[in-house]
Design a protein around this motif. Structure first.
Motif, PDB file in Angstrom:
ATOM      1  N   ASP A   1      52.001  35.778  40.858  1.00 53.96           N
ATOM      2  CA  ASP A   1      51.813  36.834  39.857  1.00 53.96           C
ATOM      3  C   ASP A   1      51.005  36.280  38.690  1.00 53.96           C
ATOM      4  O   ASP A   1      51.527  35.998  37.614  1.00 53.96           O
ATOM      5  CB  ASP A   1      53.171  37.357  39.389  1.00 53.96           C
ATOM      6  CG  ASP A   1      53.027  38.581  38.480  1.00 53.96           C
ATOM      7  OD1 ASP A   1      51.912  39.131  38.402  1.00 53.96           O
ATOM      8  OD2 ASP A   1      54.025  38.972  37.860  1.00 53.96           O
ATOM      9  N   ASP A   2      49.718  36.114  38.935  1.00 54.03           N
ATOM     10  CA  ASP A   2      48.801  35.565  37.942  1.00 54.03           C
ATOM     11  C   ASP A   2      47.445  36.223  38.174  1.00 54.03           C
ATOM     12  O   ASP A   2      47.331  37.188  38.937  1.00 54.03           O
ATOM     13  CB  ASP A   2      48.722  34.040  38.099  1.00 54.03           C
ATOM     14  CG  ASP A   2      48.342  33.354  36.784  1.00 54.03           C
ATOM     15  OD1 ASP A   2      47.626  33.968  35.972  1.00 54.03           O
ATOM     16  OD2 ASP A   2      48.756  32.195  36.585  1.00 54.03           O
ATOM     17  N   THR A   3      46.416  35.720  37.531  1.00 49.46           N
ATOM     18  CA  THR A   3      45.093  36.303  37.686  1.00 49.46           C
ATOM     19  C   THR A   3      44.461  35.887  39.010  1.00 49.46           C
ATOM     20  O   THR A   3      44.893  34.917  39.645  1.00 49.46           O
ATOM     21  CB  THR A   3      44.176  35.871  36.539  1.00 49.46           C
ATOM     22  OG1 THR A   3      43.978  34.452  36.618  1.00 49.46           O
ATOM     23  CG2 THR A   3      44.782  36.226  35.187  1.00 49.46           C
ATOM     24  N   ILE A   4      43.423  36.628  39.408  1.00 50.87           N
ATOM     25  CA  ILE A   4      42.688  36.266  40.614  1.00 50.87           C
ATOM     26  C   ILE A   4      42.082  34.874  40.454  1.00 50.87           C
ATOM     27  O   ILE A   4      42.130  34.041  41.363  1.00 50.87           O
ATOM     28  CB  ILE A   4      41.592  37.310  40.892  1.00 50.87           C
ATOM     29  CG1 ILE A   4      42.242  38.655  41.260  1.00 50.87           C
ATOM     30  CG2 ILE A   4      40.656  36.836  42.009  1.00 50.87           C
ATOM     31  CD1 ILE A   4      41.262  39.790  41.420  1.00 50.87           C
ATOM     32  N   ARG A   5      41.556  34.597  39.272  1.00 48.75           N
ATOM     33  CA  ARG A   5      40.956  33.292  38.998  1.00 48.75           C
ATOM     34  C   ARG A   5      41.981  32.170  39.184  1.00 48.75           C
ATOM     35  O   ARG A   5      41.711  31.161  39.835  1.00 48.75           O
ATOM     36  CB  ARG A   5      40.398  33.267  37.576  1.00 48.75           C
ATOM     37  CG  ARG A   5      39.631  31.980  37.227  1.00 48.75           C
ATOM     38  CD  ARG A   5      39.319  31.920  35.728  1.00 48.75           C
ATOM     39  NE  ARG A   5      38.747  33.159  35.253  1.00 48.75           N
ATOM     40  CZ  ARG A   5      37.458  33.484  35.378  1.00 48.75           C
ATOM     41  NH1 ARG A   5      36.623  32.658  35.966  1.00 48.75           N
ATOM     42  NH2 ARG A   5      37.011  34.635  34.905  1.00 48.75           N
ATOM     43  N   ALA A   6      43.180  32.364  38.621  1.00 48.51           N
ATOM     44  CA  ALA A   6      44.214  31.323  38.711  1.00 48.51           C
ATOM     45  C   ALA A   6      44.678  31.120  40.148  1.00 48.51           C
ATOM     46  O   ALA A   6      44.953  29.995  40.578  1.00 48.51           O
ATOM     47  CB  ALA A   6      45.396  31.686  37.823  1.00 48.51           C
ATOM     48  N   ASN A   7      44.768  32.196  40.926  1.00 52.71           N
ATOM     49  CA  ASN A   7      45.198  32.068  42.317  1.00 52.71           C
ATOM     50  C   ASN A   7      44.171  31.310  43.152  1.00 52.71           C
ATOM     51  O   ASN A   7      44.541  30.518  44.017  1.00 52.71           O
ATOM     52  CB  ASN A   7      45.449  33.455  42.919  1.00 52.71           C
ATOM     53  CG  ASN A   7      46.872  33.924  42.718  1.00 52.71           C
ATOM     54  OD1 ASN A   7      47.783  33.501  43.418  1.00 52.71           O
ATOM     55  ND2 ASN A   7      47.069  34.783  41.725  1.00 52.71           N
ATOM     56  N   ILE A   8      42.891  31.533  42.896  1.00 53.73           N
ATOM     57  CA  ILE A   8      41.866  30.784  43.629  1.00 53.73           C
ATOM     58  C   ILE A   8      41.866  29.321  43.190  1.00 53.73           C
ATOM     59  O   ILE A   8      41.767  28.401  44.006  1.00 53.73           O
ATOM     60  CB  ILE A   8      40.471  31.418  43.406  1.00 53.73           C
ATOM     61  CG1 ILE A   8      40.432  32.833  43.997  1.00 53.73           C
ATOM     62  CG2 ILE A   8      39.370  30.559  44.037  1.00 53.73           C
ATOM     63  CD1 ILE A   8      39.146  33.579  43.716  1.00 53.73           C
TER      64      ILE A   8
END
Length: 579
Positions: A422-429
């Motif tokens: 449950d974080d940003t798309i940027r953080a997940n990548i």
């Protein structure tokens, strides 16, 4: 107490030396406290005499003051640990629990429910730390003070001491009875709490399904049963403690009354002075007070004991044996040598004597019916667990001889069921490489066809994906997981049919992302759609944990065996129409 002390030291972790000094400080402080109460006996005796010896009385006051000052100084040192290190110890316990969960075999980890682990790392860790900082020290005080005062009273008058010695075991019996009841009871409460927590997590995550089937609110049978069971267990333990608690407290009061009655009889019979009876009774009251306190706090002691036991169970669990931390993987070919593996000690073998090799920079496909062991092969390559027999190798090195971090560094995994945080798309990548620049993240996203849908989002790469990526479609989640793998750029890629559950449009986008990911890599892919792996360097057909066929797509079709039958069935299925 020996077991509890071991659990306390285990929970204290890197703070065990400070805690040991704190325990010694508490012990000497309790002895000083007991000595201070002991001085009250001769002081009250002097003050109760017809002719008070002022010098003697002031002398005892001085001794009392000195004992009190010593106790205060030691308690201040004790409080430095309680309040100065409590938060540090709690953080340390949780970090060590996290480290133990990280090194625990994934097979063992999956046996534990999510709610159970949440309870251990959350409430149990906090209660165990409270036991370290408060309960253990309080228990030490409740034991030491009565022990010293009991010896003093016995020395002053053996008859009154005998009354205490005869009466006290009855109170201790009921306290021990409470301990046994609450000990087993709180373990049941803890288990019920874990089940309820697991059902709550399940309820929240499965809410869409529960709504569709009309099993929300009071109609949610699984959650309702867990909460009702939790209430029943808590009520039963409280009811079970009522009678022993009342009997323990009553026995303590009867003990004091009996001692006063015996003392009064001795005074009337002129075999004891009234001042001595008054002084000894005052000491006996202080003797009995910790027993009553121990009876009333038994539930708290046992709650803490149960929490420490659950925390200790995780901390004591055996991690996967770590290999040589200096060993390095230099080649990226894969090999299974006569591997046998089963889930659980008594379970049937999932893999039975499996042997194959996957050359470096080749594409190997695993096909076969459900339950044939395909996913287990990929799990063992990430050291999910060690095989019961045989060897799994990367670059010729036994995985058991490698540090798990070295394995993870060289392997990227893309499974069908994608987990996003449950974080940003940027953080997940960026989880694949936390030090990656924004340009590197965007480049990986473009290669995985993520940029095409991210550019339409109002916050772009800073859009939060929701719990488990719930705000994105299945194809979007899958592409983000592939972008993560592309950013990691590991030389070995494991794919568990990443396009199986996608629609046609998403499948095309994901397949393009996969093509970008696997270029010039050693790839092991689980395939259900045989058309996606027709160009593989080798195809392995698994059935019941064994390889029954292997070869290229063309060679397997010519063999006219199991693979050819599967290919024919899927080819016919593509022409099905709904009239």
């Amino acid at each position: 107490m020996k077991r509890i002390l071991r659990l306390m030291m285990l929970s204290a972790g890197s703070y065990r030396r400070q805690y040991a000094r704190c325990l010694l400080s508490s012990l000497f402080a309790s002895l000083a406290q007991a000595a201070a109460y002991t001085t009250l006996v001769p002081l009250l005796y002097e003050l109760s005499r017809p002719e008070v010896d002022e010098a003697a009385a002031w002398g005892w006051v001085a001794v009392f003051t000195a004992c009190w000052a010593i106790e205060t100084a030691l308690r201040l040192y004790e409080l430095r640990f309680q309040y100065g290190h409590w938060a540090d110890v709690l953080a340390d316990v949780r970090l060590r629990l996290g480290e133990r969960l990280r090194t625990m075999p994934q097979q063992e980890l999956e046996r534990r429910a999510t709610g159970d682990l949440t309870t251990v790392v959350g409430g149990n860790a906090a209660n165990a730390t409270m036991g370290i900082s408060t309960i253990g020290l309080l228990f030490l005080q409740l034991v030491t003070v009565p022990a010293v005062l009991g010896v003093v009273i016995l020395a002053l008058d053996w008859r009154l001491g005998l009354v205490l010695a005869v009466s006290t075991p009855f109170a201790v019996f009921f306290v021990r009875r409470m301990q046994r009841l609450s000990g087993s009871g709180f373990r049941r409460v803890d288990a019920a709490d874990a089940r309820a927590a697991d059902r709550i997590v399940e309820y929240v995550q499965g809410l869409p399904v529960l709504k569709a089937t009309g099993q929300v609110g009071h109609a949610s049978q699984r959650l309702t049963e867990a909460l009702e069971d939790q209430g029943r267990v808590m009520t039963k333990i409280q009811q079970g403690l009522t009678r022993p608690g009342a009997l323990a407290a009553g026995t303590v009061q009867i003990c004091l009354v009996a001692m006063a009655a015996v003392g009064a009889a001795l005074v009337l019979d002129l075999r004891m002075s009234a001042p001595l009876l008054f002084a000894v009774t005052a000491g006996a009251v202080r003797f009995a007070e910790p027993l009553a306190t121990a009876a009333s706090m038994t539930s708290l002691f046992e709650l803490t004991d149960a929490a420490m036991e659950r925390v200790g169970e995780v901390l004591d669990s055996r991690p996967l044996p770590a290999g040589d931390p200096d060993a390095r993987i230099e080649r990226f070919d894969l090999a299974f040598e006569d591997v046998t593996f089963r889930y659980g000690d008594d379970g049937p073998p999932v893999l039975a004597g499996l042997t194959f090799t996957a050359p470096q920079r080749s594409l190997t496909a695993l096909v076969g019916p459900s339950g044939s062991g395909k996913t287990t092969v990929t799990r063992l390559l990430t050291r999910y667990a060690d095989p019961a027999h045989g060897t799994v190798r990367i670059g010729g090195k036994d995985l058991r001889d490698l540090d798990p971090a070295e394995i993870y560094r060289h392997v990227s995994v893309v499974f069908q069921d994608v987990y996003l945080f449950d974080d940003t798309i940027r953080a997940n990548i960026a989880m694949a490489r936390p030090d990656a620049t924004g340009e590197e993240i965007e480049s990986a996203a473009r290669a995985a066809n993520v940029h095409t849908f991210v550019s339409r989002l109002p916050h772009g790469y800073d859009t939060r994906v929701g719990e488990i990526g719930a705000r994105l479609s299945g194809g979007e989640r899958q592409r983000i997981s592939i972008a993560r793998a592309i950013l990691k750029d590991a030389p070995i890629v494991l794919l568990d049919e990443p396009t199986a559950a996608l629609d046609t449009e998403s499948e095309v986008a994901v397949q393009q992302a996969v093509d970008a990911l696997v270029a010039d890599k050693t790839v092991l892919v689980i395939a259900h759609r045989l058309s996606t792996v027709a160009g593989a360097d080798q195809i392995l057909v698994l059935e019941d944990g064994r390889i029954t066929e292997h070869g290229t797509h063309t060679a397997l079709l010519e063999a006219d065996g199991r693979y050819a039958a599967m290919w024919s069935a899927q080819t016919r299925a593509r022409h099905w129409r709904v009239p």
